[in-house]
Design an enzyme around this catalytic site. Structure first.
Site, PDB file in Angstrom:
ATOM      1  CG  ASN A 147      -0.337  -0.158   2.510  1.00 27.73           C
ATOM      2  OD1 ASN A 147       0.876  -0.001   2.622  1.00 27.73           O
ATOM      3  ND2 ASN A 147      -1.115  -0.446   3.542  1.00 27.73           N
ATOM      4  NE  ARG A 285       3.201   3.941  12.670  1.00 23.80           N
ATOM      5  CZ  ARG A 285       2.610   3.480  11.565  1.00 23.80           C
ATOM      6  NH1 ARG A 285       1.964   4.297  10.764  1.00 23.80           N
ATOM      7  NH2 ARG A 285       2.646   2.198  11.264  1.00 23.80           N
ATOM      8  CD  GLN A 314      -3.526   5.890  14.328  1.00 27.61           C
ATOM      9  OE1 GLN A 314      -3.113   6.720  13.552  1.00 27.61           O
ATOM     10  NE2 GLN A 314      -3.531   4.614  14.019  1.00 27.61           N
ATOM     11  CG  HIS A 333      -3.910   4.693  10.163  1.00 24.07           C
ATOM     12  ND1 HIS A 333      -3.067   4.132  11.079  1.00 24.07           N
ATOM     13  CD2 HIS A 333      -3.218   4.691   9.002  1.00 24.07           C
ATOM     14  CE1 HIS A 333      -1.932   3.800  10.514  1.00 24.07           C
ATOM     15  NE2 HIS A 333      -1.999   4.121   9.238  1.00 24.07           N
TER      16      HIS A 333
HETATM   17  P1  NDP Z   1      10.824   2.915   3.822  1.00 23.24           P
HETATM   18  O1  NDP Z   1      11.485   1.994   4.805  1.00 23.24           O
HETATM   19  O2  NDP Z   1      10.743   2.525   2.389  1.00 23.24           O
HETATM   20  O3  NDP Z   1      11.503   4.368   3.893  1.00 23.24           O
HETATM   21  C1  NDP Z   1      11.747   5.049   5.076  1.00 23.24           C
HETATM   22  C2  NDP Z   1      12.926   5.946   4.837  1.00 23.24           C
HETATM   23  O4  NDP Z   1      13.075   6.806   5.982  1.00 23.24           O
HETATM   24  C3  NDP Z   1      14.246   5.202   4.673  1.00 23.24           C
HETATM   25  O5  NDP Z   1      14.898   5.699   3.533  1.00 23.24           O
HETATM   26  C4  NDP Z   1      14.984   5.574   5.964  1.00 23.24           C
HETATM   27  O6  NDP Z   1      16.385   5.583   5.835  1.00 23.24           O
HETATM   28  C5  NDP Z   1      14.465   6.963   6.187  1.00 23.24           C
HETATM   29  N1  NDP Z   1      14.687   7.506   7.525  1.00 23.24           N
HETATM   30  C6  NDP Z   1      14.718   6.862   8.696  1.00 23.24           C
HETATM   31  N2  NDP Z   1      14.930   7.731   9.698  1.00 23.24           N
HETATM   32  C7  NDP Z   1      15.057   8.956   9.146  1.00 23.24           C
HETATM   33  C8  NDP Z   1      15.298  10.247   9.654  1.00 23.24           C
HETATM   34  N3  NDP Z   1      15.470  10.451  10.974  1.00 23.24           N
HETATM   35  N4  NDP Z   1      15.356  11.280   8.805  1.00 23.24           N
HETATM   36  C9  NDP Z   1      15.203  11.080   7.484  1.00 23.24           C
HETATM   37  N5  NDP Z   1      14.975   9.871   6.926  1.00 23.24           N
HETATM   38  C10 NDP Z   1      14.894   8.819   7.750  1.00 23.24           C
HETATM   39  O7  NDP Z   1       9.367   3.185   4.431  1.00 23.24           O
HETATM   40  P2  NDP Z   1       8.044   3.580   3.662  1.00 23.24           P
HETATM   41  O8  NDP Z   1       8.329   4.694   2.719  1.00 23.24           O
HETATM   42  O9  NDP Z   1       7.359   2.365   3.153  1.00 23.24           O
HETATM   43  O10 NDP Z   1       7.164   4.117   4.886  1.00 23.24           O
HETATM   44  C11 NDP Z   1       7.540   5.291   5.620  1.00 23.24           C
HETATM   45  C12 NDP Z   1       6.707   5.376   6.877  1.00 23.24           C
HETATM   46  O11 NDP Z   1       5.347   5.589   6.514  1.00 23.24           O
HETATM   47  C13 NDP Z   1       6.658   4.068   7.681  1.00 23.24           C
HETATM   48  O12 NDP Z   1       7.734   3.998   8.591  1.00 23.24           O
HETATM   49  C14 NDP Z   1       5.343   4.162   8.403  1.00 23.24           C
HETATM   50  O13 NDP Z   1       5.541   4.836   9.641  1.00 23.24           O
HETATM   51  C15 NDP Z   1       4.511   5.036   7.500  1.00 23.24           C
HETATM   52  N6  NDP Z   1       3.437   4.288   6.839  1.00 23.24           N
HETATM   53  C16 NDP Z   1       2.170   4.795   6.970  1.00 23.24           C
HETATM   54  C17 NDP Z   1       1.115   4.149   6.393  1.00 23.24           C
HETATM   55  C18 NDP Z   1      -0.263   4.710   6.525  1.00 23.24           C
HETATM   56  O14 NDP Z   1      -1.233   3.974   6.285  1.00 23.24           O
HETATM   57  N7  NDP Z   1      -0.439   5.964   6.867  1.00 23.24           N
HETATM   58  C19 NDP Z   1       1.286   2.889   5.628  1.00 23.24           C
HETATM   59  C20 NDP Z   1       2.670   2.485   5.486  1.00 23.24           C
HETATM   60  C21 NDP Z   1       3.689   3.164   6.094  1.00 23.24           C
HETATM   61  P3  NDP Z   1      17.218   4.219   6.073  1.00 23.24           P
HETATM   62  O15 NDP Z   1      17.092   3.449   4.823  1.00 23.24           O
HETATM   63  O16 NDP Z   1      18.593   4.697   6.363  1.00 23.24           O
HETATM   64  O17 NDP Z   1      16.613   3.514   7.273  1.00 23.24           O
END
Ligand code: NDP
Length: 400
Positions: A147, A285, A314, A333
């Protein structure tokens, strides 16, 4: 025979839909990084049906019962008297979605000696205490990427809704008005604005790709830089820190995981460094933003708008200030649970179960915990010690 305990959100208040707005959903074969969409041997549902609610049963009943397993589905998940709590002690498999998570705390895992598999129908297993799952010898799996595009579309929708002042304009129509000046007094074009994402992983980079067509300046910050090729293709400006990024952006979208570094990242101090009248969209989040700092910034005009679908806690209580703060475009959500997304993650859940019961390996990219440690996608995205602390949902997910 296994007992499969599935926690799903309630059916619509008007009952399970007898008919849908559309007759089909497009079939998607793969994702941007080359990963293929779920490929179970078979599915027993029609893509486009409501699968994530109790009566939808993620389309699993026929499959499980034909093989002699027992499926129990409930939405009642909070507290010691809940059906989830009562049924957990002899469950072998627990399935839930992040939108309505079945919290698997250490205490609950300890009460379930037979529990060996927790499946997240969707993405994000921070409702499972991964340390406890590892110690218990469990496998934790989720349907990676299922998703991500759904969420990225929600982000783009929310950016446009805020910048164009869509929701208040729609409200004038519902109220019988034709108040053009009221509608347009806060309405802008996105074109030419500077838009930045905090994190450019699956969702963040999909947002950037989608926004390229709007002729905006695109910015990002992430722990790892994207390749030069991608930066050039999308015309991205990289910023080493979030602070640097927010200073130059008119719109900021948060797409980073919740961990100690990002918890309450958007507080009074950081928001004060944003341009006056910036828009903030957070589908990552709720706890990445300081709840009251957001309200204050909207009231003073430091932020022109805030939107997202993630809250803390939530479900959000009726008096949560984000329900009534000015200039917001919040939803529950829901971004990752469109009917299109449900078809993919229900198929992915089935694929995981087919593998599990046939003792075949589950796709590496779906694994979070396996073989006594973090595995697959989990090894990249999670830190076992941090995860149970990071859960962004109800009180039970909080540390003691
Ligand atoms: P990914 O794991 O593909 O990407 C997350 C990215 O965030 C990675 O590149 C990671 O780097 C980077 N990151 C981690 N910490 C930091 C920071 N402090 N500053 C900048 N970048 C950072 O995750 P997704 O894109 O799939 O999802 C992102 C977030 O979205 C999830 O963690 C979840 O909380 C949320 N989500 C929400 C949903 C919803 O229904 N609303 C559904 C799915 C996800 P690195 O590779 O170095 O770890």
């Amino acid at each position: 025979m296994a007992k499969v305990l599935c926690v799903l959100y309630d059916d619509p208040v008007g009952g399970y839909p007898p008919v849908y707005a559309r007759d089909s959903v497009p079939a998607i074969g793969g994702y941007h990084d080359g990963q293929t969409t779920p490929s179970p041997e078979q599915i027993d549902f029609t893509p486009g049906e409501l699968l994530g609610s109790v009566s939808g049963e993620l389309g699993l009943r026929g499959f499980l019962e034909e093989r002699g397993h027992r499926l129990l589905v409930t939405s009642d998940k909070e507290g010691l008297d809940s059906e989830f709590e009562r049924e957990l002690p002899d469950a072998d498999v627990v399935i839930s979605q992040p939108f309505w998570p079945a919290y698997l705390t250490a205490e609950r895992i300890a009460k379930a000696p037979r529990l060996k598999l927790a499946v997240t129908a969707g993405i994000g297993s921070d409702h499972v205490d991964l340390d406890a799952a590892i110690a218990h010898g469990m496998t934790v799996a989720e349907v990676t990427y299922s998703n991500s595009i759904s969420v990225s579309e929600h982000v783009v929708m929310m950016i446009l809704a805020l910048v164009r002042n869509y929701i208040p304009s729609h409200q004038w129509v519902l109220d019988g008005g034709w108040n053009i000046a009221d509608c347009v007094a806060r309405s802008y074009d996105l074109e030419g604005m500077q838009v930045g994402t905090v994190a450019a992983g699956r969702i963040g980079s999909a947002v950037l790709r989608r926004l390229k067509a709007f002729d905006v300046g695109l910015h990002y910050t992430d722990r790892h830089r994207l390749t030069e090729e991608v930066e050039q293709e999308l015309g991205l400006t990289y910023h080493a820190t979030t602070e640097e990024l927010v200073r130059v952006c008119d719109v900021v979208t948060i797409n980073a995981p919740l961990h100690p570094e990002t918890e309450h990242l958007f507080d009074d101090e950081l928001i004060a460094k944003m341009k006056r009248g910036a828009y903030l969209v957070n589908t990552a989040r709720g706890k990445i933003c300081d709840r009251d700092a957001i309200v204050r910034a909207l009231e003073t005009g430091q932020l022109a708008g805030y939107a997202g679908d993630v809250w803390f806690p939530q479900p959000a209580p009726p008096d949560h200030p984000w329900r009534t703060m000015p200039h917001h475009g919040m939803t529950p959500h829901v971004s990752g649970s469109s009917l299109s997304a449900q078809a993919r993650y229900a198929a992915g859940t089935r694929e995981i179960l087919e593998c599990w019961f046939a003792e075949r390996p589950i796709r590496e990219e779906y694994l979070i915990v396996a073989g006594g440690g973090l595995a697959g996608a989990g090894a990249h995205s999670y830190s076992a010690r941090e995860t149970s602390r990071n859960a962004d949902e109800g009180d039970q997910a909080e540390p003691g």
